[in-house]
Design a protein around this motif. Structure first.
Motif, PDB file in Angstrom:
ATOM      1  N   LEU A 174      68.702  52.786  43.466  1.00 52.42           N
ATOM      2  CA  LEU A 174      67.459  52.998  44.210  1.00 52.42           C
ATOM      3  C   LEU A 174      67.667  54.048  45.289  1.00 52.42           C
ATOM      4  N   ASN A 175      66.962  55.172  45.144  1.00 50.16           N
ATOM      5  CA  ASN A 175      66.985  56.218  46.166  1.00 50.16           C
ATOM      6  C   ASN A 175      65.867  55.963  47.160  1.00 50.16           C
ATOM      7  N   VAL A 176      66.244  55.800  48.427  1.00 54.77           N
ATOM      8  CA  VAL A 176      65.280  55.440  49.470  1.00 54.77           C
ATOM      9  C   VAL A 176      65.219  56.544  50.524  1.00 54.77           C
ATOM     10  N   LYS A 177      63.995  56.853  50.953  1.00 56.19           N
ATOM     11  CA  LYS A 177      63.816  57.776  52.074  1.00 56.19           C
ATOM     12  C   LYS A 177      62.836  57.170  53.066  1.00 56.19           C
ATOM     13  N   VAL A 178      63.229  57.165  54.338  1.00 56.82           N
ATOM     14  CA  VAL A 178      62.381  56.642  55.409  1.00 56.82           C
ATOM     15  C   VAL A 178      62.173  57.755  56.426  1.00 56.82           C
ATOM     16  N   THR A 179      60.922  58.139  56.636  1.00 58.86           N
ATOM     17  CA  THR A 179      60.601  59.181  57.601  1.00 58.86           C
ATOM     18  C   THR A 179      59.909  58.548  58.801  1.00 58.86           C
ATOM     19  N   MET A 180      60.531  58.694  59.969  1.00 57.15           N
ATOM     20  CA  MET A 180      59.942  58.186  61.207  1.00 57.15           C
ATOM     21  C   MET A 180      59.489  59.371  62.052  1.00 57.15           C
ATOM     22  N   ILE A 190      55.734  55.550  60.201  1.00 55.18           N
ATOM     23  CA  ILE A 190      56.878  55.322  59.312  1.00 55.18           C
ATOM     24  C   ILE A 190      56.416  55.421  57.866  1.00 55.18           C
ATOM     25  N   GLY A 191      57.004  56.352  57.131  1.00 46.82           N
ATOM     26  CA  GLY A 191      56.709  56.502  55.714  1.00 46.82           C
ATOM     27  C   GLY A 191      57.917  56.145  54.873  1.00 46.82           C
ATOM     28  N   TYR A 192      57.708  55.296  53.873  1.00 44.75           N
ATOM     29  CA  TYR A 192      58.788  54.861  52.989  1.00 44.75           C
ATOM     30  C   TYR A 192      58.558  55.442  51.598  1.00 44.75           C
ATOM     31  N   GLU A 193      59.647  55.876  50.959  1.00 48.50           N
ATOM     32  CA  GLU A 193      59.599  56.316  49.567  1.00 48.50           C
ATOM     33  C   GLU A 193      60.821  55.761  48.849  1.00 48.50           C
ATOM     34  N   ALA A 194      60.669  55.464  47.569  1.00 43.33           N
ATOM     35  CA  ALA A 194      61.814  54.999  46.784  1.00 43.33           C
ATOM     36  C   ALA A 194      61.592  55.296  45.312  1.00 43.33           C
ATOM     37  N   GLU A 195      62.681  55.627  44.625  1.00 42.17           N
ATOM     38  CA  GLU A 195      62.664  55.853  43.176  1.00 42.17           C
ATOM     39  C   GLU A 195      63.878  55.170  42.568  1.00 42.17           C
ATOM     40  N   THR A 196      63.731  54.732  41.325  1.00 37.57           N
ATOM     41  CA  THR A 196      64.797  53.984  40.664  1.00 37.57           C
ATOM     42  C   THR A 196      65.053  54.527  39.264  1.00 37.57           C
ATOM     43  N   ASP A 197      66.255  54.271  38.727  1.00 36.43           N
ATOM     44  CA  ASP A 197      66.556  54.663  37.347  1.00 36.43           C
ATOM     45  C   ASP A 197      66.505  53.458  36.406  1.00 36.43           C
ATOM     46  N   LYS A 198      66.113  52.288  36.959  1.00 34.17           N
ATOM     47  CA  LYS A 198      66.044  51.057  36.183  1.00 34.17           C
ATOM     48  C   LYS A 198      65.036  50.153  36.883  1.00 34.17           C
ATOM     49  N   GLU A 199      64.226  49.458  36.127  1.00 34.86           N
ATOM     50  CA  GLU A 199      63.184  48.650  36.765  1.00 34.86           C
ATOM     51  C   GLU A 199      63.794  47.687  37.788  1.00 34.86           C
ATOM     52  N   THR A 200      63.107  47.566  38.932  1.00 33.84           N
ATOM     53  CA  THR A 200      63.619  46.746  40.029  1.00 33.84           C
ATOM     54  C   THR A 200      62.449  46.261  40.874  1.00 33.84           C
ATOM     55  N   VAL A 201      62.758  45.589  41.986  1.00 35.34           N
ATOM     56  CA  VAL A 201      61.723  45.194  42.939  1.00 35.34           C
ATOM     57  C   VAL A 201      62.029  45.846  44.283  1.00 35.34           C
ATOM     58  N   VAL A 202      60.980  46.234  44.998  1.00 31.88           N
ATOM     59  CA  VAL A 202      61.129  46.913  46.285  1.00 31.88           C
ATOM     60  C   VAL A 202      60.056  46.406  47.245  1.00 31.88           C
ATOM     61  N   TYR A 361      57.115  45.447  41.729  1.00 31.14           N
ATOM     62  CA  TYR A 361      57.976  46.029  40.708  1.00 31.14           C
ATOM     63  C   TYR A 361      57.874  47.557  40.702  1.00 31.14           C
ATOM     64  N   LEU A 362      59.012  48.199  40.501  1.00 30.01           N
ATOM     65  CA  LEU A 362      59.087  49.662  40.437  1.00 30.01           C
ATOM     66  C   LEU A 362      59.850  50.049  39.181  1.00 30.01           C
ATOM     67  N   LYS A 363      59.270  50.948  38.395  1.00 31.63           N
ATOM     68  CA  LYS A 363      59.886  51.394  37.151  1.00 31.63           C
ATOM     69  C   LYS A 363      60.370  52.837  37.272  1.00 31.63           C
ATOM     70  N   GLU A 366      58.285  56.178  38.370  1.00 32.58           N
ATOM     71  CA  GLU A 366      57.295  55.851  39.396  1.00 32.58           C
ATOM     72  C   GLU A 366      57.884  56.108  40.788  1.00 32.58           C
ATOM     73  N   LYS A 367      57.019  56.225  41.778  1.00 35.51           N
ATOM     74  CA  LYS A 367      57.487  56.367  43.157  1.00 35.51           C
ATOM     75  C   LYS A 367      56.862  55.271  44.017  1.00 35.51           C
ATOM     76  N   TYR A 368      57.717  54.502  44.668  1.00 34.60           N
ATOM     77  CA  TYR A 368      57.260  53.522  45.647  1.00 34.60           C
ATOM     78  C   TYR A 368      56.932  54.252  46.934  1.00 34.60           C
ATOM     79  N   THR A 369      55.763  53.994  47.481  1.00 32.36           N
ATOM     80  CA  THR A 369      55.400  54.544  48.789  1.00 32.36           C
ATOM     81  C   THR A 369      54.790  53.431  49.635  1.00 32.36           C
TER      82      THR A 369
END
Length: 380
Positions: A174-180, A190-202, A361-363, A366-369
């Protein structure tokens, strides 16, 4: 020149040289923090303190250890700057004392029942660190990790972290980026972003402990709380959500109109007994609209008002019920019972096991924001 004169001359020269070598005393931040107290190495990664300032003189200090907000200096009704969050003066206390002060929480903020999730048909066991459940990603969640940090300008810090597949039992890299960003209208955006190479939960959130009096010797029971929510998710005696969504109307959980935190906190109400006060998720009416007020807190001592805006469907309000006087924070102040309030924007607790609730769930692809804005002002 006799020997005594020579000796005196040498002493004078050495004294001048030593004075020249002495570095000037390190300037402290507005909140009294020293950057050198936050510089160390944790598991091979360097920690530091990052100072954000805006045009109004507001200052926010952030450390990349746990992606934490360490101090927030905002003006009170008299223009005096007050530090309105709890924390420590040095990185060693953050490392050595178990705590979530100001931290970026992940991979999953709040609780997961019995530490079990099922992702793509596979069951995963997570650390059980709270009444048999997983809380805030386990004892070694994101709050214990060193984020990479960059400060592109004086009002922004960008934190990033790669959580490897299997860390704390969660699947996927899980690659996570937090911008404050400290804005010129005195908000921490605060902005959150995350991407994954395998389905997960965030489910990422911030765990700042606020005391708007500026002095955590005071409790927050006089703070006036508003929550834009008609419903909340009740819990059982282990703080786990039951799966129900219940109305706040007619209960001590109703903060639709401004109400002092302490007015009903010790009422004979099962949910308050279970939570030992307020430690619950409210189902926001905002429908993910970040322009709509989710919650607000006001301190009548300082007139400082904190407004919360978010894209998330819920907010966990926690009233420092487990602060018990065993932790000494900034400036040597002891953090006693109910001397802070947390407002954690989030998916509802245990959403992975409650399919009718907003999905965490994040696949891959997809990008979690997620976005949370803490905005400070003076309420007259």
């Amino acid at each position: 020149m006799n020997k005594l004169c020579w000796l005196m001359a040498i002493v004078a020269i050495v004294g001048c040289t030593n004075k020249q070598k002495q570095a000037p005393e390190e300037a402290a931040t507005l909140s009294g923090l020293k950057r050198s107290n936050f510089q160390t190495v944790v598991n091979g990664d360097s920690t530091d303190l990052y100072v954000l300032k805006n045009a109004n003189g507001v200052e926010v200090c952030v450390t990349n250890y746990g992606g934490r907000i360490v101090s927030v200096m905002v003006p009170d009704k008299d223009g005096t700057m007050q530090d309105v969050v709890l924390g420590f003066d040095s990185i060693q206390d953050y490392i050595n004392i178990p705590n979530n002060f100001g931290a970026t929480i992940g991979r999953y903020g709040n609780r997961i029942a019995h530490g079990k999730i099922t992702v793509a048909g596979v069951e995963y066991q997570l650390p059980q660190n709270n009444y048999g459940h997983t809380l805030h990603g386990g004892d070694e969640g994101f709050h214990t990790k060193v984020f990479k940090a960059a400060q592109p300008d004086s009002q922004t810090v960008v934190l990033s972290y790669l959580s490897p597949d299997g860390e704390a039992g969660f699947p996927g890299n899980l690659n996570v980026k937090v911008t404050m960003k400290l804005t010129d209208d005195n908000a921490i955006d605060i902005g959150y972003e995350a991407e994954t190479d395998k389905e997960t939960v965030v489910n990422l959130t911030n765990h700042s402990y606020f005391n708007l009096s500026g002095n955590p010797v005071n409790t927050i029971l006089d703070h006036v709380l508003t929550i834009n929510a008609d419903s909340y998710t009740p819990i059982d005696s282990t703080f786990m959500t039951t799966g129900k969504i219940e109305k706040v109307e007619g209960t001590p959980m109703d903060f639709r109109t401004p109400t002092p935190v302490g007015e009903r906190i010790d009422s004979d109400f099962e949910q308050l007994r279970f939570g030992k006060g307020y430690d619950h998720n409210w189902v926001l009416n905002t429908q993910g609209d970040v322009s709509q007020l989710a919650a607000a807190v006001y301190c009548p001592q300082t007139n400082i008002r904190l407004e919360v805006f978010t894209t998330e469907p819920g907010v966990q309000v926690y009233t420092g019920n487990f602060l018990d006087g065993t932790i000494k924070g900034k400036k040597g102040i002891i953090y006693n019972h109910r001397t802070a309030i947390c407002l954690e924007t989030q998916k509802y607790p245990d959403s992975p096991n409650k399919p009718k609730w907003p999905s965490p769930y994040l696949k891959p692809g997809e990008k979690y924001t997620s976005r949370c804005v803490y905005k400070f002002s003076i309420q007259n």
